[in-house]
Design an enzyme around this catalytic site. Structure first.
Site, PDB file in Angstrom:
ATOM      1  N   ASN A  19       0.360  -6.806  -2.369  1.00 34.08           N
ATOM      2  CA  ASN A  19       0.438  -5.505  -0.584  1.00 34.08           C
ATOM      3  C   ASN A  19       0.206  -5.902   0.245  1.00 34.08           C
ATOM      4  OD1 ASN A  19       0.561  -3.810   0.789  1.00 34.08           O
ATOM      5  ND2 ASN A  19      -0.917  -2.402  -0.153  1.00 34.08           N
ATOM      6  N   GLU A  34      -4.140   4.006   3.272  1.00 35.75           N
ATOM      7  CA  GLU A  34      -4.279   3.691   4.280  1.00 35.75           C
ATOM      8  C   GLU A  34      -3.099   4.396   5.382  1.00 35.75           C
ATOM      9  OE1 GLU A  34      -3.678  -0.395   4.186  1.00 35.75           O
ATOM     10  OE2 GLU A  34      -5.431  -0.824   3.344  1.00 35.75           O
ATOM     11  N   GLY A  51     -10.720  -3.948   0.520  1.00 40.94           N
ATOM     12  CA  GLY A  51     -11.323  -5.031   2.197  1.00 40.94           C
ATOM     13  C   GLY A  51     -12.014  -4.800   2.572  1.00 40.94           C
ATOM     14  N   LYS A  59       0.792  -5.519   3.178  1.00 41.41           N
ATOM     15  CA  LYS A  59       0.767  -4.549   4.583  1.00 41.41           C
ATOM     16  C   LYS A  59       0.996  -5.007   5.699  1.00 41.41           C
ATOM     17  CE  LYS A  59      -4.592  -3.313   2.277  1.00 41.41           C
ATOM     18  NZ  LYS A  59      -5.303  -3.187   2.090  1.00 41.41           N
ATOM     19  N   HIS A  81      -0.170   4.335  -0.795  1.00 42.91           N
ATOM     20  CA  HIS A  81      -1.141   3.644  -1.076  1.00 42.91           C
ATOM     21  C   HIS A  81      -2.799   4.986   0.280  1.00 42.91           C
ATOM     22  CE1 HIS A  81      -4.216   0.474   1.048  1.00 42.91           C
ATOM     23  NE2 HIS A  81      -3.425  -0.105  -0.406  1.00 42.91           N
ATOM     24  N   SER A  96     -10.346  -5.576  -3.043  1.00 42.57           N
ATOM     25  CA  SER A  96     -11.107  -6.990  -2.645  1.00 42.57           C
ATOM     26  C   SER A  96     -10.699  -7.437  -4.164  1.00 42.57           C
ATOM     27  CB  SER A  96     -12.566  -6.448  -2.725  1.00 42.57           C
ATOM     28  OG  SER A  96     -12.639  -5.624  -1.791  1.00 42.57           O
ATOM     29  N   GLU A 102      -7.674   2.382  -6.502  1.00 42.49           N
ATOM     30  CA  GLU A 102      -8.368   1.739  -5.431  1.00 42.49           C
ATOM     31  C   GLU A 102      -8.990   2.698  -4.984  1.00 42.49           C
ATOM     32  OE1 GLU A 102      -4.743  -1.301  -3.429  1.00 42.49           O
ATOM     33  OE2 GLU A 102      -4.455   0.622  -2.923  1.00 42.49           O
TER      34      GLU A 102
HETATM   35  P1  13P Z   1      -7.411  -5.927  -0.917  1.00 38.78           P
HETATM   36  O1  13P Z   1      -7.512  -6.137  -1.826  1.00 38.78           O
HETATM   37  O2  13P Z   1      -7.040  -6.709   0.960  1.00 38.78           O
HETATM   38  O3  13P Z   1      -8.943  -5.098  -1.424  1.00 38.78           O
HETATM   39  O4  13P Z   1      -6.688  -4.348  -0.419  1.00 38.78           O
HETATM   40  C1  13P Z   1      -6.321  -3.554  -1.726  1.00 38.78           C
HETATM   41  C2  13P Z   1      -4.802  -2.819  -1.147  1.00 38.78           C
HETATM   42  O5  13P Z   1      -5.589  -2.130  -0.789  1.00 38.78           O
HETATM   43  C3  13P Z   1      -3.845  -2.653  -1.659  1.00 38.78           C
HETATM   44  O6  13P Z   1      -3.559  -2.059  -1.807  1.00 38.78           O
END
Ligand code: 13P
Length: 251
Positions: A11, A101, A175, A13, A99, A213, A169
């Site tokens: 992803n 976010e 992150g 993002k 997601h 992560s 997640e």
């Molecule tokens: P990270 O791997 O940067 O922690 O992000 C995970 C994520 O949100 C994937 O959709």
């Protein structure tokens, strides 16, 4: 080897301008050519602006293309949104929905996420439905119930292991470099599997990804867990070497 073929999803993002994004895609195409028998399905989900050029580069490779979101409707007056059918039109096979976010930034509820997963099915896409608790919810002992409720609320009627993938997640692990304890991941994935048994006919075939992560140095331990059938990778998916190293842990 596990019965369920792992899925490693990248992803990107809101990252990647034209030059860097196509450079990254080119590097992944190179890795894929060297490793045609890698023991995982692989998908990358670039930002919408790069779906067309990256999709063009991935055509004919083992790497599939996915969107990061879709609108529930197939077309219409929804400025700025993208229909699942439009993703399919660009040769996407997958779309991420729900997601954390998007749940946080755009107020997406389970009902909205579910309608997006329905749109994905209508367009012939596999929905990667994301769930996960916040740090406060974990600290107060609610994580399992929060995530089980998200699963119940977000997975559409008629879904099957062919049409959806779930991604656990934990919000606090995204992150941050904080990875969930393998024992907590195992417990959560088993709970998700149990919940999904009441919702879809072929729950044992459903792939449940872990995200938060995931890096080359922790992927093997996480992916070895019984109900972990792949990874949804954010930051590390922006580096071809790291993303491929994560995928390679599947064999
Ligand atoms: P990270 O791997 O940067 O922690 O992000 C995970 C994520 O949100 C994937 O959709």
């Amino acid at each position: 080897m596990k019965a369920r073929r792992p899925l490693i999803a990248g992803n990107w993002k809101m990252n990647g301008f034209a030059v860097a994004g196509t450079h990254l895609a080119g590097a992944l195409v190179g890795r894929a050519a060297e490793d045609p028998d890698i023991a995982a399905d692989i998908v990358v989900c670039p930002p919408a602006t790069l779906l067309a050029p990256v999709g063009e580069m991935l055509r004919g490779t083992i790497i599939a293309l996915g969107g990061q979101d879709c609108h529930p409707e197939p077309s219409g007056a929804h400025t700025g949104d993208i229909a699942a059918e439009m993703l399919a039109d660009l040769a996407c096979d997958f779309v991420i929905v729900g997601h954390s976010e998007r749940r946080a930034d755009h107020g997406e509820t389970d009902a909205v996420v579910r309608s997006k997963a329905e749109a994905a099915a209508r367009a012939g896409l596999i929905a990667i439905i994301c769930v996960g608790e916040t740090e406060a919810q974990r600290d107060s002992g609610e994580a399992l119930e929060v995530v089980r409720a998200q699963v119940r609320g977000s997975v559409p009627d008629g879904a099957t292991a062919e049409s959806v993938v779930l991604a656990y997640e934990p919000v606090w692990a995204i992150g941050t470099g904080k990875v969930a304890q393998p024992s907590d991941v195992a417990e959560m994935h088993a709970a998700i599997r149990q919940e999904i048994r009441g919702l879809i006919p072929d729950a044992d075939a459903l792939r449940i990804l872990y995200g938060g992560s995931v890096k080359p140095d922790n992927a093997a331990q996480l992916l070895a867990l019984e109900d972990v059938d792949g990874a949804l990778v954010g930051g590390a998916s922006l580096k071809a070497d790291d993303f491929w190293a994560i995928a390679k842990t599947c064999g």
